[in-house]
Design an enzyme around this catalytic site. Structure first.
Site, PDB file in Angstrom:
ATOM      1  N   LYS A 148       0.824  -1.208   0.000  1.00  0.00           N
ATOM      2  CA  LYS A 148       0.000   0.000   0.000  1.00  0.00           C
ATOM      3  C   LYS A 148       0.863   1.265   0.000  1.00  0.00           C
ATOM      4  O   LYS A 148       2.075   1.207   0.243  1.00  0.00           O
ATOM      5  CB  LYS A 148      -0.933  -0.042   1.220  1.00  0.00           C
ATOM      6  N   TYR A 176     -12.428  -1.879  -3.635  1.00  0.00           N
ATOM      7  CA  TYR A 176     -12.923  -2.035  -2.256  1.00  0.00           C
ATOM      8  C   TYR A 176     -14.446  -1.935  -2.185  1.00  0.00           C
ATOM      9  O   TYR A 176     -14.996  -1.560  -1.144  1.00  0.00           O
ATOM     10  CB  TYR A 176     -12.274  -1.000  -1.347  1.00  0.00           C
ATOM     11  N   PHE A 217     -15.304   3.915   7.269  1.00  0.00           N
ATOM     12  CA  PHE A 217     -13.928   4.193   6.850  1.00  0.00           C
ATOM     13  C   PHE A 217     -13.742   4.161   5.337  1.00  0.00           C
ATOM     14  O   PHE A 217     -12.621   4.331   4.850  1.00  0.00           O
ATOM     15  CB  PHE A 217     -12.951   3.226   7.530  1.00  0.00           C
ATOM     16  N   ARG A 223      -2.452 -14.627   4.302  1.00  0.00           N
ATOM     17  CA  ARG A 223      -3.185 -13.970   5.385  1.00  0.00           C
ATOM     18  C   ARG A 223      -2.437 -14.138   6.712  1.00  0.00           C
ATOM     19  O   ARG A 223      -2.382 -13.219   7.521  1.00  0.00           O
ATOM     20  CB  ARG A 223      -4.605 -14.544   5.501  1.00  0.00           C
ATOM     21  N   ARG A 260       2.486  -6.819   8.937  1.00  0.00           N
ATOM     22  CA  ARG A 260       1.825  -5.642   9.513  1.00  0.00           C
ATOM     23  C   ARG A 260       2.435  -5.269  10.865  1.00  0.00           C
ATOM     24  O   ARG A 260       2.590  -4.093  11.178  1.00  0.00           O
ATOM     25  CB  ARG A 260       0.317  -5.866   9.587  1.00  0.00           C
ATOM     26  N   ASN A 304      -1.947   0.150   6.759  1.00  0.00           N
ATOM     27  CA  ASN A 304      -1.435  -1.111   7.288  1.00  0.00           C
ATOM     28  C   ASN A 304      -0.583  -1.904   6.292  1.00  0.00           C
ATOM     29  O   ASN A 304      -0.531  -3.129   6.325  1.00  0.00           O
ATOM     30  CB  ASN A 304      -2.582  -1.957   7.855  1.00  0.00           C
ATOM     31  N   GLU A 352      -9.222 -10.562  -7.996  1.00  0.00           N
ATOM     32  CA  GLU A 352      -8.292  -9.450  -7.747  1.00  0.00           C
ATOM     33  C   GLU A 352      -7.067  -9.544  -8.662  1.00  0.00           C
ATOM     34  O   GLU A 352      -6.535  -8.517  -9.099  1.00  0.00           O
ATOM     35  CB  GLU A 352      -7.894  -9.433  -6.267  1.00  0.00           C
TER      36      GLU A 352
HETATM   37  P1  GDP Z   1      -7.966  -6.760   5.605  1.00  0.00           P
HETATM   38  O1  GDP Z   1      -8.586  -7.891   4.841  1.00  0.00           O
HETATM   39  O2  GDP Z   1      -7.168  -7.207   6.793  1.00  0.00           O
HETATM   40  O3  GDP Z   1      -7.171  -5.813   4.722  1.00  0.00           O
HETATM   41  O4  GDP Z   1      -9.156  -5.881   6.243  1.00  0.00           O
HETATM   42  P2  GDP Z   1     -10.603  -5.448   5.685  1.00  0.00           P
HETATM   43  O5  GDP Z   1     -10.935  -6.154   4.400  1.00  0.00           O
HETATM   44  O6  GDP Z   1     -11.560  -5.575   6.819  1.00  0.00           O
HETATM   45  O7  GDP Z   1     -10.433  -3.879   5.407  1.00  0.00           O
HETATM   46  C1  GDP Z   1      -9.821  -3.412   4.227  1.00  0.00           C
HETATM   47  C2  GDP Z   1      -8.897  -2.281   4.578  1.00  0.00           C
HETATM   48  O8  GDP Z   1      -9.667  -1.185   5.087  1.00  0.00           O
HETATM   49  C3  GDP Z   1      -7.912  -2.600   5.717  1.00  0.00           C
HETATM   50  O9  GDP Z   1      -6.757  -3.281   5.283  1.00  0.00           O
HETATM   51  C4  GDP Z   1      -7.585  -1.199   6.213  1.00  0.00           C
HETATM   52  O10 GDP Z   1      -6.652  -0.513   5.347  1.00  0.00           O
HETATM   53  C5  GDP Z   1      -8.935  -0.512   6.112  1.00  0.00           C
HETATM   54  N1  GDP Z   1      -9.718  -0.646   7.361  1.00  0.00           N
HETATM   55  C6  GDP Z   1     -10.328  -1.753   7.859  1.00  0.00           C
HETATM   56  N2  GDP Z   1     -10.961  -1.502   9.008  1.00  0.00           N
HETATM   57  C7  GDP Z   1     -10.771  -0.184   9.259  1.00  0.00           C
HETATM   58  C8  GDP Z   1     -11.195   0.698  10.300  1.00  0.00           C
HETATM   59  O11 GDP Z   1     -11.877   0.293  11.251  1.00  0.00           O
HETATM   60  N3  GDP Z   1     -10.781   1.998  10.210  1.00  0.00           N
HETATM   61  C9  GDP Z   1     -10.032   2.465   9.179  1.00  0.00           C
HETATM   62  N4  GDP Z   1      -9.682   3.768   9.161  1.00  0.00           N
HETATM   63  N5  GDP Z   1      -9.616   1.677   8.175  1.00  0.00           N
HETATM   64  C10 GDP Z   1      -9.966   0.357   8.208  1.00  0.00           C
END
Ligand code: GDP
Length: 139
Positions: free
Chosen positions: A11, A51, A59, A87, A104, A114, A128
C-alpha cells in the site's frame, strides 16, 4: 492443497516510505514466488471498485483517499495454500493486534495505513488478480 495464486498490494504507506523491497523479500522468504508485479497509481474510481465490498462503511472514503494517495505495488504470488498462508504472513488488520514477526506488525503504521493487502479467499484472489493483471500472460 496444491499450488495456488493470490494477490497482494503493497500500500502507499509502505511503498512511499521505501519498504516495498523489504516486504517483497519477506514474502519470498516465506516461499511465495512472484508471478507478476506492477506498480499502479489507483484513481478514485479504481479504488472504489477494488474495495466495493466496503462501500457504506464509515472508513470507506478515508480508505479510498489513502489508497489513491500514492503508488502501490501489486503482486500476483504463488505457493502451496497461498491464500491462507499470505493472510497468516501479513497478520491482523490492525498492527496493534498483529502477531509479532508478521508484515503488519513489522511495517504497518495504523489499522488503515497497514502496509499490505491480501486476498481473503480463492475466489477473491482470482478476481483481484484479474483486476490488476487482465490481459497479462502470467508466468
Ligand atoms: P484486511 O482484509 O485485513 O485488509 O481488512 P478489511 O478487508 O476488513 O479492510 C480493508 C482495509 O480497510 C484494511 O486493510 C484497512 O486498510 C482498512 N480498514 C479496515 N478496518 C478499518 C477501520 O476500522 N478503520 C479504518 N480507518 N480503516 C480500516
Amino acid at each position: 492443497m496444491g499450488s495456488e495464486r493470490t494477490l497482494a498490494i503493497i500500500k502507499p504507506d509502505a511503498f512511499g516510505s521505501g519498504r516495498a523491497g523489504k516486504i517483497v523479500a519477506h514474502l519470498e522468504s516465506e516461499g511465495f514466488r512472484l508471478v507478476a508485479a506492477r506498480t499502479v497509481r489507483l484513481n478514485q474510481e479504481g479504488a472504489e471498485a477494488f474495495y466495493a465490498v466496503h462501500r457504506g462503511k464509515p472508513f470507506f472514503a478515508s480508505l479510498v483517499d489513502f489508497m489513491t494517495s500514492g503508488t502501490v505495488l501489486t503482486l500476483a504470488l504463488e505457493r502451496k495454500d497461498a491464500v491462507a498462508r499470505l493472510r497468516e504472513v501479513i497478520g491482523a488488520t490492525d498492527p496493534a493486534e498483529a502477531a509479532p514477526g508478521t508484515i503488519r506488525a513489522l511495517y504497518a503504521e495504523s489499522k488503515e495505513r497497514n502496509a499490505i493487502h491480501a486476498s481473503d479467499s480463492l475466489d477473491n484472489a482470482r478476481a483481484e488478480i484479474a483486476f490488476f493483471f487482465a490481459g497479462v500472460e502470467l508466468a
